[in-house]
Design a protein around this motif. Sequence first.
Motif, PDB file in Angstrom:
ATOM      1  N   ILE A   1      39.686   2.040  30.290  1.00 57.02           N
ATOM      2  CA  ILE A   1      38.309   2.808  29.480  1.00 57.02           C
ATOM      3  C   ILE A   1      39.015   3.710  28.551  1.00 57.02           C
ATOM      4  O   ILE A   1      39.630   4.538  28.645  1.00 57.02           O
ATOM      5  CB  ILE A   1      37.935   3.279  30.548  1.00 57.02           C
ATOM      6  N   GLU A   2      38.300   4.152  27.052  1.00 55.57           N
ATOM      7  CA  GLU A   2      38.567   4.797  26.019  1.00 55.57           C
ATOM      8  C   GLU A   2      37.246   5.202  25.836  1.00 55.57           C
ATOM      9  O   GLU A   2      35.836   4.245  25.696  1.00 55.57           O
ATOM     10  CB  GLU A   2      39.294   3.941  24.663  1.00 55.57           C
ATOM     11  N   LEU A   3      37.209   6.534  25.455  1.00 60.84           N
ATOM     12  CA  LEU A   3      35.957   7.320  24.900  1.00 60.84           C
ATOM     13  C   LEU A   3      36.819   8.368  24.390  1.00 60.84           C
ATOM     14  O   LEU A   3      37.380   8.756  23.656  1.00 60.84           O
ATOM     15  CB  LEU A   3      34.817   8.440  26.604  1.00 60.84           C
ATOM     16  N   GLY A   4      35.234   8.012  22.321  1.00 63.80           N
ATOM     17  CA  GLY A   4      35.561   9.075  21.603  1.00 63.80           C
ATOM     18  C   GLY A   4      34.922   9.943  20.643  1.00 63.80           C
ATOM     19  O   GLY A   4      33.394   9.271  21.690  1.00 63.80           O
ATOM     20  N   SER A   5      35.116  10.036  20.247  1.00 57.86           N
ATOM     21  CA  SER A   5      33.810  10.143  18.423  1.00 57.86           C
ATOM     22  C   SER A   5      33.306   9.385  18.583  1.00 57.86           C
ATOM     23  O   SER A   5      33.072   8.294  18.392  1.00 57.86           O
ATOM     24  CB  SER A   5      34.419  10.714  18.001  1.00 57.86           C
TER      25      SER A   5
ATOM     26  N   THR B   1      32.401   2.919  -4.175  1.00 54.02           N
ATOM     27  CA  THR B   1      33.403   2.863  -2.908  1.00 54.02           C
ATOM     28  C   THR B   1      33.038   3.587  -1.143  1.00 54.02           C
ATOM     29  O   THR B   1      31.538   3.043  -1.501  1.00 54.02           O
ATOM     30  CB  THR B   1      34.099   4.654  -3.047  1.00 54.02           C
ATOM     31  N   HIS B   2      34.040   3.083  -0.468  1.00 54.41           N
ATOM     32  CA  HIS B   2      33.685   3.377   0.703  1.00 54.41           C
ATOM     33  C   HIS B   2      34.511   4.291   1.463  1.00 54.41           C
ATOM     34  O   HIS B   2      35.975   3.707   1.027  1.00 54.41           O
ATOM     35  CB  HIS B   2      33.821   1.455   1.329  1.00 54.41           C
ATOM     36  N   PRO B   3      33.762   5.033   1.497  1.00 51.32           N
ATOM     37  CA  PRO B   3      34.991   6.033   2.335  1.00 51.32           C
ATOM     38  C   PRO B   3      35.642   5.893   3.790  1.00 51.32           C
ATOM     39  O   PRO B   3      35.234   4.736   5.372  1.00 51.32           O
ATOM     40  CB  PRO B   3      33.875   7.357   2.821  1.00 51.32           C
ATOM     41  N   GLY B   4      36.489   6.713   3.618  1.00 48.62           N
ATOM     42  CA  GLY B   4      37.358   6.210   5.105  1.00 48.62           C
ATOM     43  C   GLY B   4      36.654   7.335   5.928  1.00 48.62           C
ATOM     44  O   GLY B   4      35.768   7.960   5.226  1.00 48.62           O
ATOM     45  N   GLU B   5      37.301   7.132   7.521  1.00 51.69           N
ATOM     46  CA  GLU B   5      35.853   7.747   8.332  1.00 51.69           C
ATOM     47  C   GLU B   5      36.551   8.790   8.768  1.00 51.69           C
ATOM     48  O   GLU B   5      37.608   9.560   8.539  1.00 51.69           O
ATOM     49  CB  GLU B   5      36.331   7.192   9.788  1.00 51.69           C
ATOM     50  N   SER B   6      35.801   9.858   8.939  1.00 48.40           N
ATOM     51  CA  SER B   6      36.286  11.380   9.059  1.00 48.40           C
ATOM     52  C   SER B   6      37.229  11.213  10.855  1.00 48.40           C
ATOM     53  O   SER B   6      37.344  10.488  11.369  1.00 48.40           O
ATOM     54  CB  SER B   6      35.554  12.428   9.652  1.00 48.40           C
ATOM     55  N   ARG B   7      37.610  12.233  10.648  1.00 47.41           N
ATOM     56  CA  ARG B   7      38.684  12.641  12.448  1.00 47.41           C
ATOM     57  C   ARG B   7      38.436  12.924  13.296  1.00 47.41           C
ATOM     58  O   ARG B   7      36.698  12.595  13.074  1.00 47.41           O
ATOM     59  CB  ARG B   7      38.852  14.053  12.508  1.00 47.41           C
ATOM     60  N   ALA B   8      38.491  11.938  13.825  1.00 45.01           N
ATOM     61  CA  ALA B   8      37.512  11.101  15.432  1.00 45.01           C
ATOM     62  C   ALA B   8      38.921  11.230  16.659  1.00 45.01           C
ATOM     63  O   ALA B   8      39.827  10.843  16.312  1.00 45.01           O
ATOM     64  CB  ALA B   8      37.675   9.322  15.192  1.00 45.01           C
ATOM     65  N   VAL B   9      38.403  11.447  17.553  1.00 45.27           N
ATOM     66  CA  VAL B   9      38.900  11.735  18.587  1.00 45.27           C
ATOM     67  C   VAL B   9      38.735  10.736  20.048  1.00 45.27           C
ATOM     68  O   VAL B   9      37.769  10.702  20.028  1.00 45.27           O
ATOM     69  CB  VAL B   9      39.294  13.492  19.909  1.00 45.27           C
ATOM     70  N   ARG B  10      39.705  10.425  20.517  1.00 45.30           N
ATOM     71  CA  ARG B  10      39.569   9.729  21.152  1.00 45.30           C
ATOM     72  C   ARG B  10      40.456   9.423  22.553  1.00 45.30           C
ATOM     73  O   ARG B  10      41.367   9.676  22.641  1.00 45.30           O
ATOM     74  CB  ARG B  10      40.073   7.526  21.247  1.00 45.30           C
ATOM     75  N   ALA B  11      40.194   9.637  23.795  1.00 43.53           N
ATOM     76  CA  ALA B  11      40.709   9.426  25.070  1.00 43.53           C
ATOM     77  C   ALA B  11      40.587   8.835  25.835  1.00 43.53           C
ATOM     78  O   ALA B  11      39.351   8.091  26.391  1.00 43.53           O
ATOM     79  CB  ALA B  11      39.830  10.921  25.942  1.00 43.53           C
TER      80      ALA B  11
END
Length: 682
Positions: free
Chosen positions: A179-183, A666-676
């Motif tokens: 299981i993973e959860l994140g931003s 333009t299509h932006p890259g995604e911002s910083r994200a954290v996944r645990a």
Amino acid sequence: MPGKRRAVVLALAAAFCGVLPASVACAAEAAPEAALEAVQVESSIDRPIGIAESANQGTVSARQLENRPRPRTGELLEAVPGVIVTQHSSDGKANQYFARGFNLDHGTDFRTSVLGMPVNMPTHAHGQGYSDLNFLIPELIDTIQYKKGTYYAEEGDFSAAGAAAFDYVRKLERGLASIELGSNRYRRAVLANSTGAGAGTLLYAVEAVGHDGPWEVPEKYHRFNGVLSWNVRAGVDELRVAAMALQSSWRATDQVPRRALAAGIVGRYGSLDPSDGGDTARSSLSADWTRRYADGAMRANAYLVRSRLNLFSNFTFFKDDAVNGDQFNQAEKRVLGGINIDRAWQHKLGRFQSETTLGLQLRQDRLSPVGLYTSVRGQRLATTREDNVVESSAGLFASNTTRWTPWFRTVAGLRNDRYRFRVDSNKPADSGTVDASITSPKFSAIFTPAERVELYLNWGRGFHSNDARGVTSAVNPSTPLVQAAGREVGLRLDGLLRGLQTTMSLWELDLASELVFVGDAGTTQAGRPSKRRGVELGNVYKIAQGWTADLDLAWSRARFTDSDPAGPFIPGAVARTASFGITAELGRWSGGLRLRHVGGRALVEDNSVRSPSSTLLNGKIGYAAGKNVKLTLEVLNLLNRQVSDIDYYYESQLRTEPLAVADIHTHPGESRAVRAGLVVRF
């Protein structure tokens, strides 16, 4: 190395290098030492060092993938050296791929397959060669076998730039629950296991994914995957039967014009049409069988795939319809089936050791229908075009590998493909049937001038097919099958440093017609002839016990070859890419860092408008809390760089504008994200 052998090898290399750019030097020599570590490419011929047929062929193992951070499923392909994967819309669509100076859009000219089933879709509603890899479950991957170039007789349509074949494990040693959860409300769960079933092994896995992304209009991405396979070995035979299913839906934030960002009309992660989005489904049944003989093997693979796509996009906003807007709906329902069969024999050619393979590949796609419609807020308004299509193909190939001396072998191949395009259109003038065929010879010469060195000279022709609707069009019909011709000098060596393996290649590719993305139409169209030249450098370094680093660098020059006032530059063609990664396994701890750089590129033919370069850093760390429990943490876009995943240049019109304006979209890259994540083995 004996003087005669050295002279022959260097003379042939020099002659072959003469066809490549004069600016690229051809030279390589190393002192004889211990044997070169083998590239893991299956072959039954005994070779004293590596068993690859080119410098750009190899296998990625499941262990190599384990510690790589992975923002999206499709980015598994970035394990192939020189391949870059991004996205210009939602996670639910096929990714955007770049390789060998190509902006491959959603897969054109790079062939992918999974368990022997082709992924590229010809005559697709959204783009020729569309390759959606979202049905993959990464935990099940056993290997990714990759090849680049037109030198392989077994590779047919869409493989001019390269090919990658994904294979799943037949059995899991232990069950897996993850299981993973994140931003941004990211969540993912996987359950997989295998068990005895009759004389064989039954493997099953399910995956559920959800994600909203950083977008102002939440993506509401939902994906469900399932796999069920049964594998059995009985003497010299092995059989696997596999069923797969995918279902997903999403809201899309597509590319927006820079002028709208500058004016504050829309934010960096905003949308100009919040009703864009779509849904897709895929189900398949496949079977592959292998029988081993004293003199070789026979392999057969059969598959049946049913898929559908319903996609709503608005790339030009109010350019064509000032009242309802320019949203359009691309949709298709498809059933495809095919059979691949080949037989390999080991034998003597005179007094020389040899292996010959004969193969047959059959495929048929039935689309009923594939359509383009005008729409508003996700509801169809009118039919622009709707077609029923039957596209059938048969490919017959032969390949022979012969070892002439302990230091010299050749691979000669010949392939013939026959196609039938049948279109029944709502525009009668565009209906019809067209037959076409193409023959593609291949040849490789592989030298072992020293124990730690292998030199490759490759030449071959390949092709891609064009959209059947363009082939039968009443006005300016497309060439059915477009020829590609490639040549390459490659070098693979081991031992510059202890634990270091290096590959280098100089390559050139001519394409009779470029497939180019048309931004305001939302699809790919056949274009002008082109030539690409490039240099690729790959390194894998085992630094110390548990530590491995890799560095891949690629430079290319892509130009149209005809005379046109618009200019010679190919829009979207990437001139340079770089990828650096380091992984570690130290006791309970493991992890990896990956740095990816994509250079700037021309967006119009005269190079007057360019896209900036982008660099991203992703990281992953894992901790084994117990024998069967592992904790993971991923940080994507670790430095929180504001980059573009993709840029296009075309005309669009905002609601407040009186006329259409050409601009970078333009299509932006995604911002910083954290996944645990939590992984439990059982």
